[in-house]
Write a protein that holds these residues in place. Structure first.
Motif, short mmCIF file in Angstrom:
data_model
loop_
_atom_site.label_atom_id
_atom_site.label_comp_id
_atom_site.label_asym_id
_atom_site.label_seq_id
_atom_site.Cartn_x
_atom_site.Cartn_y
_atom_site.Cartn_z
N GLN A 130 0.82 -1.21 0.00
CA GLN A 130 0.00 0.00 0.00
C GLN A 130 0.86 1.27 0.00
O GLN A 130 0.52 2.24 -0.67
N ALA A 131 1.96 1.26 0.71
CA ALA A 131 2.85 2.43 0.72
C ALA A 131 3.43 2.68 -0.67
O ALA A 131 3.55 3.84 -1.09
N ASP A 132 3.78 1.61 -1.39
CA ASP A 132 4.29 1.75 -2.76
C ASP A 132 3.22 2.35 -3.67
O ASP A 132 3.49 3.23 -4.48
N ARG A 133 2.00 1.82 -3.53
CA ARG A 133 0.89 2.32 -4.36
C ARG A 133 0.66 3.80 -4.09
O ARG A 133 0.47 4.59 -5.02
N GLN A 134 0.69 4.20 -2.82
CA GLN A 134 0.49 5.60 -2.47
C GLN A 134 1.64 6.46 -2.99
O GLN A 134 1.42 7.57 -3.48
N ALA A 135 2.86 5.95 -2.89
CA ALA A 135 4.02 6.70 -3.41
C ALA A 135 3.88 6.91 -4.91
O ALA A 135 4.18 7.99 -5.43
N PHE A 136 3.41 5.88 -5.62
CA PHE A 136 3.21 6.01 -7.07
C PHE A 136 2.14 7.06 -7.35
O PHE A 136 2.33 7.94 -8.20
N ALA A 137 1.00 6.95 -6.67
CA ALA A 137 -0.09 7.90 -6.90
C ALA A 137 0.36 9.33 -6.63
O ALA A 137 0.03 10.25 -7.40
N ASN A 138 1.12 9.53 -5.56
CA ASN A 138 1.60 10.87 -5.23
C ASN A 138 2.56 11.40 -6.29
O ASN A 138 2.48 12.56 -6.69
N ALA A 139 3.49 10.55 -6.73
CA ALA A 139 4.47 10.97 -7.75
C ALA A 139 3.76 11.28 -9.07
O ALA A 139 4.08 12.27 -9.74
N LEU A 140 2.78 10.44 -9.43
CA LEU A 140 2.03 10.66 -10.66
C LEU A 140 1.25 11.97 -10.56
O LEU A 140 1.25 12.77 -11.50
N ASP A 141 0.57 12.20 -9.44
CA ASP A 141 -0.18 13.44 -9.26
C ASP A 141 0.72 14.66 -9.38
O ASP A 141 0.33 15.66 -9.99
N LYS A 142 1.92 14.58 -8.82
CA LYS A 142 2.86 15.70 -8.90
C LYS A 142 3.24 15.98 -10.36
O LYS A 142 3.24 17.14 -10.79
N LEU A 143 3.55 14.93 -11.11
CA LEU A 143 3.92 15.12 -12.52
C LEU A 143 2.75 15.65 -13.34
O LEU A 143 2.92 16.52 -14.20
N LEU A 144 1.55 15.14 -13.07
CA LEU A 144 0.38 15.60 -13.81
C LEU A 144 0.04 17.05 -13.46
O LEU A 144 -0.38 17.82 -14.33
N ALA A 145 0.23 17.43 -12.20
CA ALA A 145 -0.01 18.82 -11.80
C ALA A 145 0.97 19.76 -12.52
O ALA A 145 0.58 20.84 -12.99
N GLN A 146 2.23 19.34 -12.63
CA GLN A 146 3.23 20.14 -13.36
C GLN A 146 2.82 20.27 -14.82
O GLN A 146 2.93 21.35 -15.41
N TYR A 147 2.35 19.18 -15.40
CA TYR A 147 1.92 19.19 -16.79
C TYR A 147 0.71 20.13 -16.97
O TYR A 147 0.70 20.95 -17.89
N SER A 150 1.75 23.70 -16.85
CA SER A 150 2.47 24.15 -18.05
C SER A 150 1.52 24.38 -19.23
O SER A 150 1.84 25.13 -20.13
N ARG A 151 0.36 23.71 -19.21
CA ARG A 151 -0.63 23.88 -20.29
C ARG A 151 -1.39 25.18 -20.15
O ARG A 151 -1.94 25.68 -21.10
N ASN A 152 -1.46 25.70 -18.93
CA ASN A 152 -2.27 26.92 -18.69
C ASN A 152 -1.46 28.17 -18.78
O ASN A 152 -0.37 28.32 -18.91
#
Length: 152
Positions: A130-147, A150-152
């Motif tokens: 579960q900690a790995d899954r949460q770490a992935f979700a957090n890292a993905l969210d961070k990258l998507l937020a940056q993306y 940059s689009r706006n």
């Protein structure tokens, strides 16, 4: 930005996180595998089936990835190729592969391969938790937020 998934080895729970993110952020997610995959119906999620064979899916991802794209993989050589093309790479455990850490990761991978080839059992990675899954979700969210920023 497109998200490419090295899907043959990607855990199902990570794919579920990606499906939700694709819908939420309206980002294209393509799962590349050498077998048919079941995916939810979505304008943002699709599959690309490649022939079976060593590194066939990896090679297809490298051929299609563009600068700024994100690849989800635990394959370190694939991550290195993606970085070289200007893409980003993230492991299913949420570890970002970067120009600063990829050489050390490749060296460690090669060292472990040498140990295994000499008969030393090194074991594999621990099961995804579960900690790995949460770490992935957090890292993905961070990258998507940056993306998105940059689009706006």
């Amino acid at each position: 930005m497109k998200i490419w998934v090295d899907a043959d080895a990607c855990p199902a729970v990570i794919k579920e996180v990606l499906y939700r993110a694709a819908e939420r952020c309206q980002v294209a997610v393509t799962l590349v595998a050498n077998q048919p995959l079941r995916i939810p119906k979505s304008a943002f999620i699709n599959t690309l089936q490649v022939m079976k064979g060593f590194d066939v899916a990896d090679n297809e991802i490298v051929a299609r990835v563009a600068a700024g794209d994100l690849v989800i993989t635990s394959d370190i050589p694939l991550a290195a190729d993606v970085l070289q093309k200007g893409g980003k790479a993230l492991s299913p455990r949420g570890d970002a592969f970067t120009p600063d850490n990829i050489r050390a990761r490749l060296t460690m991978r090669d060292f472990m391969d040498t140990l295994r080839a000499s008969g030393i059992e090194s074991g594999g990675p621990a099961a995804l938790n579960q900690a790995d899954r949460q770490a992935f979700a957090n890292a993905l969210d961070k990258l998507l937020a940056q993306y998105q920023k940059s689009r706006n």
